[in-house]
Design an enzyme around this catalytic site. Structure first.
Site, PDB file in Angstrom:
ATOM      1  N   CYS A 100       0.829  -1.207   0.000  1.00 13.51           N
ATOM      2  CA  CYS A 100       0.000   0.000   0.000  1.00 13.51           C
ATOM      3  C   CYS A 100       0.869   1.265   0.000  1.00 13.51           C
ATOM      4  O   CYS A 100       1.765   1.414  -0.817  1.00 13.51           O
ATOM      5  CB  CYS A 100      -0.949  -0.077   1.196  1.00 13.51           C
ATOM      6  SG  CYS A 100      -2.240   1.168   1.267  1.00 13.51           S
ATOM      7  N   GLY A 101       0.624   2.174   0.900  1.00 10.41           N
ATOM      8  CA  GLY A 101       1.344   3.445   0.937  1.00 10.41           C
ATOM      9  C   GLY A 101       2.836   3.301   1.132  1.00 10.41           C
ATOM     10  O   GLY A 101       3.607   4.179   0.730  1.00 10.41           O
TER      11      GLY A 101
END
Length: 198
Positions: free
Chosen positions: A98-99
């Site tokens: 993800c991030g």
């Protein structure tokens, strides 16, 4: 004893490391530790975590470094960048979801690796992201010592990491993760009830 260090920031995504941490922590060969830039972080779900290590305290040799995504990876932190770069260059296992993959892209840490992430267009203004052709539109990708994944891929992420570190034979890893991917009843139809003694 091998150590997996889960690096988490405020508003980390609780679900992204949950399957992996529980698999590792049930093994007598592994222990799970947490690290961050703060002594205490709170997840998206409101779980408060007092971490084991600040960045300067992290052991020099990390058997597995896992970067858990969330809403705070737009940070600039040279200590963290160097920690990740060292793990990559030493060819030791590292994973980002993800991030956290956005952070790798922004800091040029995906160079020479096939990879995936939430969406490549998010990285179009990152001058350090130079290998766009290595992006693969899959839930999770394993290349060399790096696993990357998008934020909806916690099971695929877990499976590829377990294979990267040779946690169990591949067929056993697939079977273990299939319990969650297929669901209990479909799993029982395929493999039998895992909770009944043979």
């Amino acid at each position: 004893m091998k150590t997996a260090i889960f690096f988490i920031l405020n508003e980390y995504a609780d679900w992204e490391g949950a399957y992996l941490a529980s698999e590792l922590n049930q093994s007598s060969d592994w222990e799970v530790k947490t690290a961050s830039i703060n002594s205490e972080v709170i997840s998206i779900g409101g779980f408060k975590t007092i971490v084991d290590y600040h960045i300067p305290e992290i052991p020099a040799k990390i058997d597995l470094l896992v970067l858990i995504g969330g809403n705070s990876w737009s940070i600039k932190n040279d200590h963290l960048r160097k920690l990740i770069a060292k793990q990559l260059h030493s060819k030791r296992p590292i994973a980002a979801i993800c991030g956290a993959v956005d952070f790798l892209a922004q800091n040029g840490l995906l160079t020479h690796y096939k990879h995936t992430g939430n969406a490549q267009y998010l990285w179009q203004n990152y001058s350090n992201y130079t290998n766009r052709d290595d992006f693969i539109k899959k839930q999770a990708v394993k290349d060399l010592n790096l696993v990357t994944a998008n934020g909806t891929a916690s099971l695929k992420f877990t499976k590829l990491i377990l294979k990267l570190i040779d946690f169990l034979p591949e067929s056993e890893i697939d079977k273990s993760i299939n319990l969650h991917e297929l669901g209990f009843y479909k799993y029982c139809d395929t493999y039998g009830n895992p909770y009944l003694a043979n």
